[in-house]
Scaffold this active site. Structure first.
Site, PDB file in Angstrom:
ATOM      1  N   GLU A 196       5.779  -6.458   0.727  1.00  0.00           N
ATOM      2  CA  GLU A 196       5.104  -5.502  -0.150  1.00  0.00           C
ATOM      3  C   GLU A 196       4.010  -6.191  -0.963  1.00  0.00           C
ATOM      4  O   GLU A 196       4.253  -7.252  -1.548  1.00  0.00           O
ATOM      5  CB  GLU A 196       6.123  -4.877  -1.116  1.00  0.00           C
ATOM      6  CG  GLU A 196       7.172  -4.033  -0.410  1.00  0.00           C
ATOM      7  CD  GLU A 196       8.151  -3.353  -1.372  1.00  0.00           C
ATOM      8  OE1 GLU A 196       7.928  -3.362  -2.599  1.00  0.00           O
ATOM      9  OE2 GLU A 196       9.149  -2.807  -0.860  1.00  0.00           O
TER      10      GLU A 196
ATOM     11  N   ASP B 140      14.488  -3.059   3.659  1.00  0.00           N
ATOM     12  CA  ASP B 140      15.405  -3.347   2.546  1.00  0.00           C
ATOM     13  C   ASP B 140      15.918  -2.050   1.922  1.00  0.00           C
ATOM     14  O   ASP B 140      16.748  -2.087   1.010  1.00  0.00           O
ATOM     15  CB  ASP B 140      14.772  -4.298   1.518  1.00  0.00           C
ATOM     16  CG  ASP B 140      13.511  -3.754   0.891  1.00  0.00           C
ATOM     17  OD1 ASP B 140      13.056  -2.665   1.289  1.00  0.00           O
ATOM     18  OD2 ASP B 140      12.961  -4.426  -0.007  1.00  0.00           O
ATOM     19  N   SER B 141      15.474  -0.898   2.457  1.00  0.00           N
ATOM     20  CA  SER B 141      16.086   0.390   2.096  1.00  0.00           C
ATOM     21  C   SER B 141      17.578   0.360   2.437  1.00  0.00           C
ATOM     22  O   SER B 141      18.335   1.206   1.971  1.00  0.00           O
ATOM     23  CB  SER B 141      15.394   1.542   2.831  1.00  0.00           C
ATOM     24  OG  SER B 141      15.324   1.277   4.216  1.00  0.00           O
TER      25      SER B 141
ATOM     26  N   GLU C 191       2.920   3.800   1.553  1.00  0.00           N
ATOM     27  CA  GLU C 191       4.074   4.560   1.040  1.00  0.00           C
ATOM     28  C   GLU C 191       3.669   5.449  -0.137  1.00  0.00           C
ATOM     29  O   GLU C 191       3.104   4.979  -1.123  1.00  0.00           O
ATOM     30  CB  GLU C 191       5.202   3.599   0.627  1.00  0.00           C
ATOM     31  CG  GLU C 191       6.409   4.367   0.099  1.00  0.00           C
ATOM     32  CD  GLU C 191       7.741   3.661   0.239  1.00  0.00           C
ATOM     33  OE1 GLU C 191       7.797   2.536   0.771  1.00  0.00           O
ATOM     34  OE2 GLU C 191       8.741   4.263  -0.194  1.00  0.00           O
TER      35      GLU C 191
ATOM     36  N   LYS D 148       7.794  -7.799   7.286  1.00  0.00           N
ATOM     37  CA  LYS D 148       6.983  -6.930   6.411  1.00  0.00           C
ATOM     38  C   LYS D 148       7.181  -7.391   4.968  1.00  0.00           C
ATOM     39  O   LYS D 148       8.283  -7.774   4.594  1.00  0.00           O
ATOM     40  CB  LYS D 148       7.409  -5.475   6.565  1.00  0.00           C
ATOM     41  CG  LYS D 148       6.716  -4.519   5.582  1.00  0.00           C
ATOM     42  CD  LYS D 148       6.889  -3.062   5.958  1.00  0.00           C
ATOM     43  CE  LYS D 148       8.184  -2.452   5.529  1.00  0.00           C
ATOM     44  NZ  LYS D 148       8.427  -2.457   4.070  1.00  0.00           N
TER      45      LYS D 148
ATOM     46  N   ASP E 297      12.215  -6.735   6.708  1.00  0.00           N
ATOM     47  CA  ASP E 297      11.609  -6.822   5.374  1.00  0.00           C
ATOM     48  C   ASP E 297      11.939  -8.133   4.677  1.00  0.00           C
ATOM     49  O   ASP E 297      13.099  -8.576   4.687  1.00  0.00           O
ATOM     50  CB  ASP E 297      12.166  -5.702   4.481  1.00  0.00           C
ATOM     51  CG  ASP E 297      11.270  -4.497   4.432  1.00  0.00           C
ATOM     52  OD1 ASP E 297      10.067  -4.605   4.750  1.00  0.00           O
ATOM     53  OD2 ASP E 297      11.768  -3.417   4.057  1.00  0.00           O
TER      54      ASP E 297
HETATM   55  O1  KIV Z   1      12.668  -0.490   3.413  1.00  0.00           O
HETATM   56  C1  KIV Z   1      12.189   0.405   4.115  1.00  0.00           C
HETATM   57  O2  KIV Z   1      12.904   1.149   4.803  1.00  0.00           O
HETATM   58  C2  KIV Z   1      10.743   0.580   4.096  1.00  0.00           C
HETATM   59  C3  KIV Z   1      10.204   1.826   4.711  1.00  0.00           C
HETATM   60  C4  KIV Z   1      10.573   2.988   3.884  1.00  0.00           C
HETATM   61  C5  KIV Z   1       8.758   1.756   4.937  1.00  0.00           C
HETATM   62  O3  KIV Z   1      10.043  -0.235   3.610  1.00  0.00           O
END
Ligand code: KIV
Length: 251
Positions: free
Chosen positions: A109, A40-41, A176, A107, A79
């Site tokens: 959090e 989600d970056s 992280e 993934k 994510d």
């Molecule tokens: O969203 C993302 O790119 C991430 C990584 C930085 C681990 O969660």
């Protein structure tokens, strides 16, 4: 996913990078990366948001579909965006949407606080990667991207988070911005690989935002990244040449 535990036992490091589109995913896949994360970056480095807290499931699905078209070999992880896994039922529905879009795994959090969500997804046969330490979706409550695991009680909390995530069935966990010594202790405590970002060299693997690695987001580079290329500069140079050529009447 047993393969990731086996790799840890053999001392083989896991490599992971982000991709949000077809060409980047294909280039990473062809380069031999182990894991491609549709992170989600993308909210910051692709969509121009201030942080990840505005990313929607529709955006994640759109980019996961694009990345999936470029992946033949690597594990594609997507994510779960903020507020799409507040309870186990919602987490499972979100995970299914991302798998339908082409993700092989998801993934999310959170550690001890998100065990029921991880268990619900794993019970459906969808592989989950954990994410503990600094949690970007909580950046506003936290007041910034701060190092985790500086005190003994924080380290103990992180080890508990890692152990809980492993017990819930995650096949790997991202650490992280965790203090390197804390990352070493978490890595020793777990049988699943720890994949670090800004957490030192003691993790079982490393992940980076590809834009940071290749210098494609020049307005901000995290302190812990050493870029291996300056792609933004190359783009600027090429555009300059094109502008000059066109204005001077050359084709
Ligand atoms: O969203 C993302 O790119 C991430 C990584 C930085 C681990 O969660």
């Amino acid at each position: 996913m047993q393969k990731f535990r086996d790799r840890k036992q053999r001392g083989e490091r896991v490599t992971a990078l982000t991709a949000y589109d077809y060409p980047t995913a294909r280039l990473l896949d062809e380069s031999g990366i182990d894991i491609i994360l549709v992170g989600d970056s993308l909210g910051m480095v692709v969509l121009g948001y201030e942080d990840t807290t505005q990313v929607t499931l529709a955006e994640m699905v759109h980019h996961t579909k694009a990345a999936a078209r470029g992946v033949k070999r690597a594990l594609l992880v997507a994510d779960l965006p903020i507020d799409t896994y507040n309870d186990p039922g919602q987490a499972l529905a979100t995970a299914r949407a991302l798998v339908e879009a082409g993700a092989h795994a998801v993934k999310l959090e959170g550690g001890v606080s998100h065990i029921s969500q991880i268990e619900a997804i794993v019970a459906e046969g969808i592989a989950v990667m954990g994410h503990i330490g600094m949690l970007p979706q909580s950046v506003r409550e936290e007041g910034g991207y701060k190092v985790k695991g500086r005190t003994q009680s924080e380290v103990q909390g992180l080890v508990r988070d890692g152990e809980a995530v492993e017990k819930a069935g995650a096949f790997a966990v991202v650490l992280e911005i965790v203090n390197p010594e804390a990352a070493r202790q978490i890595t020793r405590a777990l049988s699943i690989p720890t994949i670090g970002i800004g957490s030192g060299d003691h993790c079982d693997g490393q992940i980076l935002v590809t834009h940071d690695l290749i210098g494609l987001f020049p307005w901000f580079t995290p302190k812990f990244v050493s870029p291996e290329a300056r792609v933004a500069e190359e783009i600027r140079k090429a555009v300059q040449v094109f502008i000059e050529r066109t204005r001077s009447g050359e084709s």
